[in-house]
Design an enzyme around this catalytic site. Sequence first.
Site, short mmCIF file in Angstrom:
data_model
loop_
_atom_site.label_atom_id
_atom_site.label_comp_id
_atom_site.label_asym_id
_atom_site.label_seq_id
_atom_site.Cartn_x
_atom_site.Cartn_y
_atom_site.Cartn_z
N LYS A 28 3.81 1.60 -3.82
CA LYS A 28 3.35 0.92 -5.03
C LYS A 28 4.27 1.13 -6.23
O LYS A 28 4.43 0.22 -7.05
CB LYS A 28 1.92 1.36 -5.37
CG LYS A 28 0.92 0.93 -4.31
CD LYS A 28 -0.49 1.42 -4.63
CE LYS A 28 -1.45 1.02 -3.53
NZ LYS A 28 -2.84 1.49 -3.82
N THR A 81 0.84 -1.19 0.00
CA THR A 81 0.00 0.00 0.00
C THR A 81 0.88 1.25 0.00
O THR A 81 2.11 1.15 -0.16
CB THR A 81 -0.98 -0.04 1.19
OG1 THR A 81 -1.93 1.02 1.08
CG2 THR A 81 -0.25 0.06 2.52
N GLY A 123 -14.46 3.43 0.53
CA GLY A 123 -13.58 2.52 -0.20
C GLY A 123 -13.53 1.10 0.32
O GLY A 123 -12.70 0.31 -0.14
N ALA A 132 -3.55 12.83 -7.80
CA ALA A 132 -2.70 12.51 -8.95
C ALA A 132 -1.66 11.45 -8.64
O ALA A 132 -0.64 11.37 -9.32
CB ALA A 132 -2.02 13.78 -9.46
#
Length: 285
Positions: free
Chosen positions: A67, A63, A244, A138
């Site tokens: 990544k 995580t 989520g 982003a």
Amino acid sequence: MPAAHRLAVWGDPIAHSRSPQLHGAAYAMLGLDWTFGRVRVAEPVFDGMLATLDAEWRGLAVTMPLKERAWRASAWRDRRAELTGAVNTLLLPGADVRRPGDAPSDAPIGFNTDVGGVVAALADEGITALDRVRIVGAGATSASALVAAGEIGARRASIVARSPERARPLLALADRLGMEASVEPFGAAHAPADLTVCALPGGTVLPDAHADALATDGGPLFDVAYHPWPSHLASRWTGRAIPGLGMLLHQAVLQVRVFTTGSVETPLASEDDVRAAMRSALVGD
């Protein structure tokens, strides 16, 4: 006990991660005596720690903020990982499973299950098609959200970022996906969207004016964060706000596929039962 029986989730921070509960429930349902831990790993030491793992280690869930590091450490990557430049699942050499045809057996190989997790979570909410998506943020998760939106038909994307420079990789990715994309600053009058995906880290607090601007004509909000909930943005949203947790569940099911079969495409034995056990572990039923 199988030689390669150890797994863990790595990240920083990591104390909030629900992955041990999810994976533990899956392996218990599958009758596998595997361990799944939680390890705080700072980005600068990722490569060194990865190199210390022995043959007992089967794989890693990865995580934030690791990544991209995991992507670089992978000797082979699936299509979604190649598109996004992000790996959240590493299958290690100790795992005695059939790998994809051109993937080596003597080095870590990488997968991105976040994309499939977003697609499945949106489907749970009845969102299976859209034209225009708004992506807030982003980073690596934003790239996964953009690919997921493309997979369910999005042709246009607006990316809300602090600077056009930071959003440049997402613009290039949108072009590869055949999508029209533009960058919008926080606090702007944003273009209407069928869906807004917020991929900011959990706990992010935006100025109220920025959150309210995002909530205007933004469609449903899918916030990849789930702790704390509601997120600040969700608390300001005027329509439906989706946490989520669904993404977390479905991407973890895909990770279990990788760790047990070597493929993200191969369903688990009794997968519906495994998913139900994981869901119960997640929500505490």
